[in-house]
Write a protein that holds these residues in place. Structure first.
Motif, mmCIF file in Angstrom:
data_model
loop_
_atom_site.group_PDB
_atom_site.id
_atom_site.type_symbol
_atom_site.label_atom_id
_atom_site.label_comp_id
_atom_site.label_asym_id
_atom_site.label_seq_id
_atom_site.Cartn_x
_atom_site.Cartn_y
_atom_site.Cartn_z
ATOM 1 N N LEU A 289 -54.819 9.847 -43.279
ATOM 2 C CA LEU A 289 -54.674 8.455 -43.474
ATOM 3 C C LEU A 289 -54.734 7.946 -41.746
ATOM 4 O O LEU A 289 -53.930 8.654 -41.001
ATOM 5 C CB LEU A 289 -53.114 8.159 -43.806
ATOM 6 N N LEU A 290 -55.678 7.095 -41.454
ATOM 7 C CA LEU A 290 -56.291 6.737 -40.035
ATOM 8 C C LEU A 290 -56.252 5.390 -40.073
ATOM 9 O O LEU A 290 -56.688 4.746 -40.942
ATOM 10 C CB LEU A 290 -57.497 7.497 -39.911
ATOM 11 N N PRO A 291 -55.990 5.078 -38.870
ATOM 12 C CA PRO A 291 -56.044 3.364 -38.602
ATOM 13 C C PRO A 291 -57.718 3.140 -38.787
ATOM 14 O O PRO A 291 -58.552 4.061 -38.327
ATOM 15 C CB PRO A 291 -55.805 3.329 -37.019
ATOM 16 N N GLY A 292 -57.962 2.065 -39.405
ATOM 17 C CA GLY A 292 -59.410 1.543 -39.535
ATOM 18 C C GLY A 292 -59.464 0.560 -40.695
ATOM 19 O O GLY A 292 -58.440 0.348 -41.120
ATOM 20 N N SER A 293 -60.582 -0.043 -40.484
ATOM 21 C CA SER A 293 -60.989 -1.048 -41.579
ATOM 22 C C SER A 293 -61.881 -0.536 -42.344
ATOM 23 O O SER A 293 -62.303 -1.708 -43.188
ATOM 24 C CB SER A 293 -60.891 -2.621 -40.835
ATOM 25 N N ASP A 294 -62.925 0.092 -42.048
ATOM 26 C CA ASP A 294 -64.111 0.471 -42.660
ATOM 27 C C ASP A 294 -64.076 1.767 -43.387
ATOM 28 O O ASP A 294 -64.065 2.770 -42.631
ATOM 29 C CB ASP A 294 -65.295 0.320 -41.901
ATOM 30 N N ALA A 295 -63.872 1.872 -44.506
ATOM 31 C CA ALA A 295 -63.789 3.307 -45.361
ATOM 32 C C ALA A 295 -64.903 4.216 -45.179
ATOM 33 O O ALA A 295 -64.718 5.303 -45.126
ATOM 34 C CB ALA A 295 -63.285 3.082 -46.854
ATOM 35 N N SER A 296 -66.098 3.620 -45.226
ATOM 36 C CA SER A 296 -67.385 4.525 -45.073
ATOM 37 C C SER A 296 -67.566 4.955 -43.704
ATOM 38 O O SER A 296 -67.987 6.207 -43.706
ATOM 39 C CB SER A 296 -68.762 3.595 -45.440
ATOM 40 N N THR A 297 -67.162 4.245 -42.691
ATOM 41 C CA THR A 297 -67.313 4.524 -41.333
ATOM 42 C C THR A 297 -66.440 5.801 -41.085
ATOM 43 O O THR A 297 -66.541 6.892 -40.500
ATOM 44 C CB THR A 297 -67.030 3.602 -40.311
ATOM 45 N N VAL A 298 -64.920 5.546 -41.418
ATOM 46 C CA VAL A 298 -63.980 6.550 -41.166
ATOM 47 C C VAL A 298 -64.440 7.846 -41.985
ATOM 48 O O VAL A 298 -63.960 9.042 -41.544
ATOM 49 C CB VAL A 298 -62.684 6.057 -41.623
ATOM 50 N N ALA A 299 -64.674 7.776 -43.132
ATOM 51 C CA ALA A 299 -65.019 9.082 -43.888
ATOM 52 C C ALA A 299 -66.058 9.644 -43.261
ATOM 53 O O ALA A 299 -66.245 11.066 -43.099
ATOM 54 C CB ALA A 299 -65.337 8.716 -45.323
ATOM 55 N N HIS A 300 -67.097 8.979 -42.811
ATOM 56 C CA HIS A 300 -68.249 9.580 -42.173
ATOM 57 C C HIS A 300 -67.834 10.274 -40.879
ATOM 58 O O HIS A 300 -68.282 11.309 -40.421
ATOM 59 C CB HIS A 300 -69.220 8.613 -41.725
ATOM 60 N N CYS A 301 -66.977 9.922 -40.133
ATOM 61 C CA CYS A 301 -66.351 10.270 -38.836
ATOM 62 C C CYS A 301 -65.600 11.715 -39.114
ATOM 63 O O CYS A 301 -65.947 12.583 -38.486
ATOM 64 C CB CYS A 301 -65.656 9.314 -38.080
ATOM 65 N N VAL A 302 -64.953 11.785 -40.101
ATOM 66 C CA VAL A 302 -64.211 12.973 -40.576
ATOM 67 C C VAL A 302 -64.966 13.980 -41.007
ATOM 68 O O VAL A 302 -64.735 15.126 -40.455
ATOM 69 C CB VAL A 302 -62.997 12.578 -41.598
ATOM 70 N N ALA A 303 -66.088 13.715 -41.736
ATOM 71 C CA ALA A 303 -66.840 14.666 -42.205
ATOM 72 C C ALA A 303 -67.657 15.364 -40.990
ATOM 73 O O ALA A 303 -67.880 16.478 -40.808
ATOM 74 C CB ALA A 303 -68.102 13.956 -43.395
ATOM 75 N N LYS A 304 -68.154 14.277 -40.094
ATOM 76 C CA LYS A 304 -68.986 14.918 -39.023
ATOM 77 C C LYS A 304 -68.066 15.778 -38.019
ATOM 78 O O LYS A 304 -68.421 16.839 -37.562
ATOM 79 C CB LYS A 304 -69.238 13.487 -38.277
ATOM 80 N N GLU A 305 -66.523 15.257 -37.985
ATOM 81 C CA GLU A 305 -65.866 16.067 -37.057
ATOM 82 C C GLU A 305 -65.344 17.424 -37.725
ATOM 83 O O GLU A 305 -65.387 18.540 -36.866
ATOM 84 C CB GLU A 305 -64.614 15.357 -36.875
ATOM 85 N N LEU A 306 -65.419 17.366 -39.038
ATOM 86 C CA LEU A 306 -64.894 18.723 -39.714
ATOM 87 C C LEU A 306 -66.120 19.613 -39.563
ATOM 88 O O LEU A 306 -66.218 21.028 -39.123
ATOM 89 C CB LEU A 306 -64.775 18.511 -41.017
ATOM 90 N N ARG A 307 -67.431 19.181 -39.803
ATOM 91 C CA ARG A 307 -68.758 19.939 -39.477
ATOM 92 C C ARG A 307 -68.635 20.610 -38.025
ATOM 93 O O ARG A 307 -69.036 21.423 -37.735
ATOM 94 C CB ARG A 307 -69.808 19.228 -40.081
ATOM 95 N N ALA A 308 -68.556 19.495 -37.140
ATOM 96 C CA ALA A 308 -68.804 20.040 -35.898
ATOM 97 C C ALA A 308 -67.748 21.127 -35.080
ATOM 98 O O ALA A 308 -68.119 21.979 -34.447
ATOM 99 C CB ALA A 308 -68.717 18.901 -34.712
ATOM 100 N N ALA A 309 -66.315 20.784 -35.544
ATOM 101 C CA ALA A 309 -65.472 21.683 -35.314
ATOM 102 C C ALA A 309 -65.196 23.056 -35.819
ATOM 103 O O ALA A 309 -64.966 23.895 -35.231
ATOM 104 C CB ALA A 309 -63.913 20.812 -35.188
ATOM 105 N N LEU A 310 -65.369 23.028 -37.207
ATOM 106 C CA LEU A 310 -65.150 24.029 -38.072
ATOM 107 C C LEU A 310 -66.475 24.587 -38.791
ATOM 108 O O LEU A 310 -66.350 25.785 -39.375
ATOM 109 C CB LEU A 310 -63.980 23.930 -39.044
ATOM 110 N N GLY A 311 -67.555 23.847 -38.662
ATOM 111 C CA GLY A 311 -68.698 24.410 -39.389
ATOM 112 C C GLY A 311 -68.523 24.357 -40.716
ATOM 113 O O GLY A 311 -69.043 24.900 -41.543
ATOM 114 N N LEU A 312 -67.760 23.441 -41.417
ATOM 115 C CA LEU A 312 -67.407 23.098 -42.693
ATOM 116 C C LEU A 312 -68.275 21.881 -43.370
ATOM 117 O O LEU A 312 -68.379 20.965 -42.765
ATOM 118 C CB LEU A 312 -65.997 22.653 -43.018
ATOM 119 N N SER A 313 -68.918 22.124 -44.483
ATOM 120 C CA SER A 313 -69.627 21.060 -45.189
ATOM 121 C C SER A 313 -68.824 20.556 -46.174
ATOM 122 O O SER A 313 -68.535 21.391 -47.125
ATOM 123 C CB SER A 313 -70.939 21.830 -45.573
#
Length: 635
Positions: free
Chosen positions: A463-487
């Motif tokens: 649960l994160l501060p934000g107003s755009d669900a698509s943008t926040v979901a994309h950021c989480v996916a991108k950070e997971l992939r960059a930090a842990l190599g998870l798809s």
């Protein structure tokens, strides 16, 4: 005795005439026919003059001896070179005793015999290199007994133990008479001083006494040299010890300084980069900090080209880090030093230092201590993160399950965690294959963004501060992939009003993930709005069922009762742009069979089902039916 006679003998004494000249006046008087009384007076005067001459000779010899002893004492007082002093003593012994050869022997403790230390007047190499065993020859007897010995004829003297080697050397040198006196230090004989002649002659007691005096001086020289050597050795050892103590003090002081600076950093809340900066400042060089997975946490001083090149070699860094972890201590490869932080084959961190020079053992310990402090700091941070993560997870669990009914209590808990409930929030669900660091990373991620995180089965909920669900979901996916190599398949829902809309947003995000999986969009991110008309129906499951029953209900029921594949035939027919032949090929049946099935569909749905408007509804219903069959929608 006349005045003339006395004057004659005094003149002889004055010019130090040889003894034979003192007979001349008596011979001249006898030749001249002097009386017996006159001859008797002359003989008495001659004898008196000879006695005076002998006395003068003894006094002169004694004066020379005393002068020699005085000079020797002066040499000892200013002792600088023991070899030069011993050489002077041996030379004076030879001169005062009118010897042909003088020499000095010293014992060899390692071989148990004596050797020639100094010689004067010797012409035989064999004699100068002669070694005497204890008890052999005259010198061996002197060394063994500690008493002076002399012989007027060495080869005829049976008091000594003659050996072929010694006799050969003495014969080659041509010696006959030999005098040897001990050099004694207390009761210990530390050498023998010799005077020798090449003709037969006995040695007078005063000659023996003189050589004994010179031997005493030689003893002082040898012992002084020993004491001087021991003093110099002691001073050298003391100097070395002082230097070692000073170096040790500097090492301890440097290590204490490093310890104090790093401890002060930790107490004041410093981070990994701060500890690395202090270590690089103390040790010099460039420093790289790796985490447990070998990822770079911080880099210090990589502006140097050589350091940048070597610390940029990932293979070399990985190899030396693995070696350090395996050995559990600092290791070196070329100009890279690595120290593990933490015990075991998987340390919490590894410090890699680029240093052009060899690191001292003390500096290696400083690098190891810096790695240990960094590991403790990471462990401390991890413990704090885990504790705060549990608190954040508990709050999110309560929100997801709808257990928060007291707004005041909710605001109090949120404020303690740094969460502003007045801001809009997005609920994100991530589905991934799992990773041992996923929970820790998620906690750190939401802490830095003032959010909440929890783990539910295969899902990570954020649960994160934000107003755009698509943008926040994309950021989480991108950070997971960059930090842990998870798809991960990530779905966002919101913005939501806290706390009432959280459970509904959670259901919406989960259904969105189910839909993405059903549509083959694994590893992507989206919100319900990104799924088009399908997303609009996620929260209206009843409307979906009604639409399916109205549009395809007769065909679905017919397939269920009769086991026919009319739904599959209809999907294939639309997928081939309503081509009978292509549908037959894909279904592996005859064209006539396809025609018969379409006739049955017409009978069930009625005429006009292929009209564009009606066909669009049927295709939409087919897609929803497929999603329902894959459990993307509730039954």
């Amino acid at each position: 005795m006349t005045a003339v006679t006395c004057e004659i003998f005094l003149e002889m004494l004055e010019r130090e005439a040889p003894a034979v000249e003192f007979e001349a006046p008596l011979l001249e008087a006898r030749t001249a026919g002097a009386s017996a009384a006159e001859l008797a007076d002359l003989d008495s005067a001659k004898c008196a003059a000879l006695r005076v001459r002998a006395l003068l000779e003894r006094r002169a010899r004694r004066e020379a001896e005393l002068a020699a002893l005085f000079d020797t004492a002066g040499d000892l007082a200013g002792l600088r070179d023991v070899d030069a002093v011993l050489q002077a003593i041996v030379h004076r012994a030879r001169r005062l005793l009118h010897a042909d050869v003088a020499y000095l022997t010293l014992p060899d403790p390692q071989r148990g015999d004596t050797f020639m230390r100094v010689t004067d007047g010797s012409g035989s190499q064999a004699f100068r290199s002669t070694r005497l065993a204890m008890g052999d020859g005259l010198g061996g007897l002197v060394a063994q007994t500690g008493m002076p010995y002399s012989t007027a004829d060495y080869f005829a003297d049976r008091r000594f133990r003659h050996t072929a080697e010694i006799d050969s050397a003495v014969r080659e040198e041509g010696l006959v008479a030999i005098l040897g006196v001990p050099m004694k230090l207390g009761d210990q004989v530390i050498g023998v001083l010799f005077a020798s002649h090449r003709d037969f002659r006995p040695y007078a007691p005063e000659e023996i006494a003189l050589l004994v005096s010179l031997a005493a001086h030689a003893t002082i020289a040898v012992d002084s040299a020993r004491l001087l050597t021991e003093t110099r050795t002691a001073l050298a050892e003391l100097s070395a010890a002082s230097a070692a103590m000073h170096a040790h003090y500097n090492t301890v002081e440097r290590a204490a300084q490093a310890h104090d600076r790093m401890t002060d950093l930790v107490v004041r809340g410093g981070g990994v980069a701060d500890v690395a900066t202090v270590a690089a400042d103390i040790l010099g060089g460039a420093l790289l900090v790796l985490d447990a997975d070998g990822r770079r946490l911080t880099e210090i001083g990589l502006s140097d080209a050589d350091a940048h090149e070597q610390l940029g070699d990932e293979q070399a860094i990985g190899e030396i880090a693995a070696t350090a972890a395996q050995l559990g201590r600092a290791v070196v490869a070329k100009q890279l030093w690595a120290a593990p932080g933490g015990a075991g084959s998987r340390p919490l961190c590894t410090l890699v230092l680029h240093h052009p020079d060899e690191l001292s053992p003390a500096d290696q310990r400083i690098l190891e201590r810096a790695a240990l402090v960094t590991a403790l700091l990471l462990l401390f941070q991890r413990s704090i993160a885990e504790a705060e993560g549990r608190v954040r997870g508990e709050l999110l669990d309560d929100l997801l399950d709808g257990r928060v009914i007291d707004d005041k209590a909710l605001h109090s808990r949120a404020t303690l965690l740094g969460i502003d409930l007045t801001r809009p929030h997005i609920l994100v669900v991530a589905e991934h294959g799992g990773h041992h660091r996923a929970a820790a990373w998620t906690t750190h991620y939401v802490m830095s963004r003032h959010g909440l995180a929890a783990t539910r089965g295969r899902h990570t909920v954020v649960l994160l501060p934000g107003s755009d669900a698509s943008t926040v979901a994309h950021c989480v996916a991108k950070e997971l992939r960059a930090a842990l190599g998870l798809s991960a398949t990530v779905a966002g829902s919101g913005p939501v009003d806290l706390p009432n809309r959280v459970p509904a947003a959670y259901r919406e995000a989960r259904q969105c993930i189910q839909l993405m999986n059903a549509l083959g969009k694994h590893g992507s991110s989206a919100s319900a709005a990104d799924l088009g008309f399908i997303g609009l129906l996620i929260n209206n499951g009843d409307n979906v069922l009604a639409f399916l029953n109205t549009t395809l209900g007769p065909i679905i029921d017919y397939d269920l009762r009769r086991g026919t594949p009319l739904i599959n035939t209809l999907e294939t027919y639309f997928a081939t742009s309503c081509s009978l032949s292509n549908s037959a090929k894909l279904l592996h049946i005859h064209v006539n069979t396809v025609t018969q099935r379409l006739d049955r569909i017409t009978a069930l749905l009625g005429e006009g089902w292929q009209h564009p408007d009606r066909a669009l509804e049927i295709q939409l219903a087919l897609r929803l039916h497929r999603l329902r069959e894959s459990a993307a929608f509730p039954s």
